[in-house]
Every structure is written in structure tokens, then in C-alpha cells.
Design a protein around this motif. Structure first.
Motif, PDB file in Angstrom:
ATOM      1  N   SER A  58       0.824  -1.215   0.000  1.00 55.39           N
ATOM      2  CA  SER A  58       0.000   0.000   0.000  1.00 55.39           C
ATOM      3  C   SER A  58       0.856   1.261   0.000  1.00 55.39           C
ATOM      4  O   SER A  58       0.416   2.311  -0.459  1.00 55.39           O
ATOM      5  CB  SER A  58      -0.968   0.006   1.182  1.00 55.39           C
ATOM      6  N   ASN A  59       2.096   1.157   0.474  1.00 54.87           N
ATOM      7  CA  ASN A  59       2.989   2.318   0.511  1.00 54.87           C
ATOM      8  C   ASN A  59       3.646   2.611  -0.832  1.00 54.87           C
ATOM      9  O   ASN A  59       3.974   3.758  -1.116  1.00 54.87           O
ATOM     10  CB  ASN A  59       4.081   2.124   1.564  1.00 54.87           C
ATOM     11  N   ILE A  60       3.890   1.583  -1.642  1.00 50.83           N
ATOM     12  CA  ILE A  60       4.632   1.812  -2.884  1.00 50.83           C
ATOM     13  C   ILE A  60       3.760   2.190  -4.069  1.00 50.83           C
ATOM     14  O   ILE A  60       4.246   2.805  -5.017  1.00 50.83           O
ATOM     15  CB  ILE A  60       5.487   0.584  -3.276  1.00 50.83           C
ATOM     16  N   LEU A  61       2.484   1.830  -4.029  1.00 53.12           N
ATOM     17  CA  LEU A  61       1.624   2.121  -5.172  1.00 53.12           C
ATOM     18  C   LEU A  61       1.272   3.604  -5.197  1.00 53.12           C
ATOM     19  O   LEU A  61       0.762   4.140  -4.214  1.00 53.12           O
ATOM     20  CB  LEU A  61       0.355   1.261  -5.119  1.00 53.12           C
ATOM     21  N   PRO A  62       1.552   4.269  -6.309  1.00 62.45           N
ATOM     22  CA  PRO A  62       1.354   5.722  -6.363  1.00 62.45           C
ATOM     23  C   PRO A  62      -0.111   6.130  -6.280  1.00 62.45           C
ATOM     24  O   PRO A  62      -0.987   5.441  -6.809  1.00 62.45           O
ATOM     25  CB  PRO A  62       1.960   6.114  -7.720  1.00 62.45           C
ATOM     26  N   SER A  63      -0.362   7.246  -5.630  1.00 59.96           N
ATOM     27  CA  SER A  63      -1.732   7.752  -5.508  1.00 59.96           C
ATOM     28  C   SER A  63      -2.052   8.731  -6.629  1.00 59.96           C
ATOM     29  O   SER A  63      -3.151   9.280  -6.684  1.00 59.96           O
ATOM     30  CB  SER A  63      -1.934   8.408  -4.144  1.00 59.96           C
ATOM     31  N   LYS A  64      -1.097   8.923  -7.524  1.00 61.92           N
ATOM     32  CA  LYS A  64      -1.281   9.818  -8.664  1.00 61.92           C
ATOM     33  C   LYS A  64      -0.861   9.042  -9.915  1.00 61.92           C
ATOM     34  O   LYS A  64       0.302   8.655 -10.050  1.00 61.92           O
ATOM     35  CB  LYS A  64      -0.408  11.051  -8.475  1.00 61.92           C
ATOM     36  N   ASP A  65      -1.837   8.755 -10.805  1.00 61.65           N
ATOM     37  CA  ASP A  65      -1.556   7.920 -11.965  1.00 61.65           C
ATOM     38  C   ASP A  65      -2.711   8.043 -12.944  1.00 61.65           C
ATOM     39  O   ASP A  65      -3.595   8.878 -12.752  1.00 61.65           O
ATOM     40  CB  ASP A  65      -1.378   6.454 -11.509  1.00 61.65           C
ATOM     41  N   THR A  66      -2.743   7.206 -13.967  1.00 61.46           N
ATOM     42  CA  THR A  66      -3.860   7.200 -14.899  1.00 61.46           C
ATOM     43  C   THR A  66      -5.093   6.613 -14.222  1.00 61.46           C
ATOM     44  O   THR A  66      -4.976   5.897 -13.212  1.00 61.46           O
ATOM     45  CB  THR A  66      -3.543   6.348 -16.148  1.00 61.46           C
ATOM     46  N   PHE A  67      -6.247   6.871 -14.787  1.00 56.67           N
ATOM     47  CA  PHE A  67      -7.486   6.342 -14.228  1.00 56.67           C
ATOM     48  C   PHE A  67      -7.419   4.825 -14.118  1.00 56.67           C
ATOM     49  O   PHE A  67      -7.740   4.247 -13.075  1.00 56.67           O
ATOM     50  CB  PHE A  67      -8.685   6.765 -15.090  1.00 56.67           C
ATOM     51  N   GLU A  68      -7.004   4.172 -15.191  1.00 58.87           N
ATOM     52  CA  GLU A  68      -6.965   2.710 -15.223  1.00 58.87           C
ATOM     53  C   GLU A  68      -6.053   2.148 -14.142  1.00 58.87           C
ATOM     54  O   GLU A  68      -6.379   1.166 -13.483  1.00 58.87           O
ATOM     55  CB  GLU A  68      -6.515   2.215 -16.602  1.00 58.87           C
ATOM     56  N   ARG A  69      -4.896   2.768 -13.984  1.00 57.71           N
ATOM     57  CA  ARG A  69      -3.939   2.279 -12.980  1.00 57.71           C
ATOM     58  C   ARG A  69      -4.436   2.568 -11.564  1.00 57.71           C
ATOM     59  O   ARG A  69      -4.194   1.776 -10.654  1.00 57.71           O
ATOM     60  CB  ARG A  69      -2.550   2.860 -13.247  1.00 57.71           C
ATOM     61  N   LEU A  70      -5.140   3.672 -11.366  1.00 60.64           N
ATOM     62  CA  LEU A  70      -5.692   3.964 -10.042  1.00 60.64           C
ATOM     63  C   LEU A  70      -6.804   2.982  -9.683  1.00 60.64           C
ATOM     64  O   LEU A  70      -6.954   2.618  -8.514  1.00 60.64           O
ATOM     65  CB  LEU A  70      -6.195   5.406  -9.970  1.00 60.64           C
ATOM     66  N   VAL A  71      -7.555   2.524 -10.676  1.00 61.46           N
ATOM     67  CA  VAL A  71      -8.572   1.500 -10.429  1.00 61.46           C
ATOM     68  C   VAL A  71      -7.892   0.203 -10.004  1.00 61.46           C
ATOM     69  O   VAL A  71      -8.331  -0.474  -9.063  1.00 61.46           O
ATOM     70  CB  VAL A  71      -9.479   1.297 -11.660  1.00 61.46           C
ATOM     71  N   LEU A  72      -6.787  -0.159 -10.682  1.00 59.88           N
ATOM     72  CA  LEU A  72      -6.017  -1.344 -10.285  1.00 59.88           C
ATOM     73  C   LEU A  72      -5.503  -1.181  -8.864  1.00 59.88           C
ATOM     74  O   LEU A  72      -5.590  -2.097  -8.041  1.00 59.88           O
ATOM     75  CB  LEU A  72      -4.842  -1.574 -11.237  1.00 59.88           C
ATOM     76  N   ARG A  73      -4.945   0.001  -8.563  1.00 56.60           N
ATOM     77  CA  ARG A  73      -4.410   0.289  -7.228  1.00 56.60           C
ATOM     78  C   ARG A  73      -5.485   0.097  -6.165  1.00 56.60           C
ATOM     79  O   ARG A  73      -5.262  -0.537  -5.138  1.00 56.60           O
ATOM     80  CB  ARG A  73      -3.878   1.721  -7.188  1.00 56.60           C
ATOM     81  N   GLU A  74      -6.647   0.651  -6.423  1.00 55.47           N
ATOM     82  CA  GLU A  74      -7.757   0.557  -5.472  1.00 55.47           C
ATOM     83  C   GLU A  74      -8.114  -0.904  -5.184  1.00 55.47           C
ATOM     84  O   GLU A  74      -8.320  -1.290  -4.038  1.00 55.47           O
ATOM     85  CB  GLU A  74      -8.962   1.303  -6.048  1.00 55.47           C
ATOM     86  N   GLY A  75      -8.184  -1.724  -6.228  1.00 53.05           N
ATOM     87  CA  GLY A  75      -8.509  -3.134  -6.055  1.00 53.05           C
ATOM     88  C   GLY A  75      -7.440  -3.891  -5.289  1.00 53.05           C
ATOM     89  O   GLY A  75      -7.744  -4.734  -4.437  1.00 53.05           O
ATOM     90  N   ILE A  76      -6.175  -3.592  -5.576  1.00 50.29           N
ATOM     91  CA  ILE A  76      -5.056  -4.255  -4.891  1.00 50.29           C
ATOM     92  C   ILE A  76      -5.065  -3.898  -3.412  1.00 50.29           C
ATOM     93  O   ILE A  76      -4.923  -4.763  -2.544  1.00 50.29           O
ATOM     94  CB  ILE A  76      -3.709  -3.861  -5.536  1.00 50.29           C
ATOM     95  N   ILE A  77      -5.233  -2.623  -3.112  1.00 47.08           N
ATOM     96  CA  ILE A  77      -5.225  -2.179  -1.713  1.00 47.08           C
ATOM     97  C   ILE A  77      -6.409  -2.763  -0.954  1.00 47.08           C
ATOM     98  O   ILE A  77      -6.263  -3.229   0.178  1.00 47.08           O
ATOM     99  CB  ILE A  77      -5.170  -0.643  -1.623  1.00 47.08           C
ATOM    100  N   GLU A  78      -7.574  -2.781  -1.583  1.00 46.97           N
ATOM    101  CA  GLU A  78      -8.752  -3.352  -0.927  1.00 46.97           C
ATOM    102  C   GLU A  78      -8.527  -4.835  -0.624  1.00 46.97           C
ATOM    103  O   GLU A  78      -8.892  -5.332   0.433  1.00 46.97           O
ATOM    104  CB  GLU A  78      -9.993  -3.168  -1.805  1.00 46.97           C
ATOM    105  N   LYS A  79      -7.892  -5.529  -1.551  1.00 51.33           N
ATOM    106  CA  LYS A  79      -7.646  -6.963  -1.409  1.00 51.33           C
ATOM    107  C   LYS A  79      -6.639  -7.269  -0.293  1.00 51.33           C
ATOM    108  O   LYS A  79      -6.784  -8.244   0.424  1.00 51.33           O
ATOM    109  CB  LYS A  79      -7.112  -7.485  -2.746  1.00 51.33           C
ATOM    110  N   THR A  80      -5.613  -6.430  -0.164  1.00 48.94           N
ATOM    111  CA  THR A  80      -4.502  -6.764   0.732  1.00 48.94           C
ATOM    112  C   THR A  80      -4.427  -5.925   2.005  1.00 48.94           C
ATOM    113  O   THR A  80      -3.554  -6.167   2.843  1.00 48.94           O
ATOM    114  CB  THR A  80      -3.159  -6.609  -0.012  1.00 48.94           C
ATOM    115  N   LYS A  81      -5.318  -4.964   2.168  1.00 43.31           N
ATOM    116  CA  LYS A  81      -5.221  -4.083   3.340  1.00 43.31           C
ATOM    117  C   LYS A  81      -5.375  -4.884   4.633  1.00 43.31           C
ATOM    118  O   LYS A  81      -6.000  -5.950   4.668  1.00 43.31           O
ATOM    119  CB  LYS A  81      -6.246  -2.965   3.275  1.00 43.31           C
ATOM    120  N   LEU A  82      -4.796  -4.347   5.692  1.00 36.20           N
ATOM    121  CA  LEU A  82      -4.886  -4.993   6.996  1.00 36.20           C
ATOM    122  C   LEU A  82      -6.299  -4.857   7.532  1.00 36.20           C
ATOM    123  O   LEU A  82      -6.858  -3.762   7.559  1.00 36.20           O
ATOM    124  CB  LEU A  82      -3.910  -4.364   7.986  1.00 36.20           C
ATOM    125  N   LYS A  83      -6.843  -5.954   7.941  1.00 34.99           N
ATOM    126  CA  LYS A  83      -8.168  -5.972   8.549  1.00 34.99           C
ATOM    127  C   LYS A  83      -8.002  -5.830  10.070  1.00 34.99           C
ATOM    128  O   LYS A  83      -6.918  -6.011  10.611  1.00 34.99           O
ATOM    129  CB  LYS A  83      -8.890  -7.288   8.240  1.00 34.99           C
TER     130      LYS A  83
END
Length: 107
Positions: A18-43
Motif C-alpha cells: 500500500s505504501n509503494i503504489l502511487p496515488s497519482k496515476d492514470t485512471f486505469e492504474r488507479l482502479v487497479l491500485r484501489e482493487g489491490i489495496i482493498e484486497k490486501t489491506k490490513l483488517k
């Protein structure tokens, strides 16, 4: 259905991801980022199980060392996005030692 690969991550990998994935990118890549973070975030259960604590003064994160492995399925698009991000960090000499296992896993 998109093909996936199973990837094993440790707690530190999940935090670093979650720290390495950029919060500023293309729309498509930010959608990927959102899915990855949701999948792996600490519960909440992870925080309690590993006694994860954040130091308010310096932002450092600590936890107990009873590491377990977490298994995730990543699409090829997600894997490529993570790989490209890690390669760019390495090429720019910005890859942190804490992300070394992520680099070995995805690159």
C-alpha cells in the motif's frame, strides 16, 4: 474471466504494497491500485492478531513477529502494475529495503 496467479505475501509485504503504489496515476492504474489495496489491506483481525501499532511521532509501524503467510490471487493486470511500479522505484534508486521481498516476488 481474467486469468490470475496465486501470490503469497507476509504482513510486511502487505504494508509495503500500500505504501509503494502511487496515488497519482492514470485512471486505469488507479482502479487497479484501489482493487489491490482493498484486497490486501490490513483488517481489524490482522491488527489484533499481530498487535500492529503505529508510532504517532515518526509514523513507524511495529508488530509481533509471528509471521504468517497470506495467499492472494492477482490478475495479470494487477501483477504487471505492481511489477512496473517496483521496477520504476528500483530504476530511480527509490526502492526501499522493506520492499525487497515484494520486488523478488513480482519482478
Amino acid at each position: 474471466m481474467e486469468k490470475t496467479d496465486k501470490i503469497t505475501l507476509k504482513l510486511v509485504d502487505r504494508i509495503q504494497l500500500s505504501n509503494i503504489l502511487p496515488s497519482k496515476d492514470t485512471f486505469e492504474r488507479l482502479v487497479l491500485r484501489e482493487g489491490i489495496i482493498e484486497k490486501t489491506k490490513l483488517k481489524e483481525a490482522d491488527v489484533e492478531k499481530h498487535q500492529v501499532k503505529t508510532d504517532a511521532t515518526n509514523g513507524s509501524i511495529t508488530w509481533t513477529k509471528n509471521e504468517v503467510e497470506y495467499h492472494y490471487e492477482f490478475t495479470y493486470a494487477e501483477k504487471n502494475y505492481i511489477r512496473d511500479t517496483l521496477k520504476a522505484l528500483s530504476d530511480n534508486k527509490e526502492l526501499l529495503a522493506d520492499a525487497l521481498n515484494l520486488y523478488k516476488t513480482f519482478v
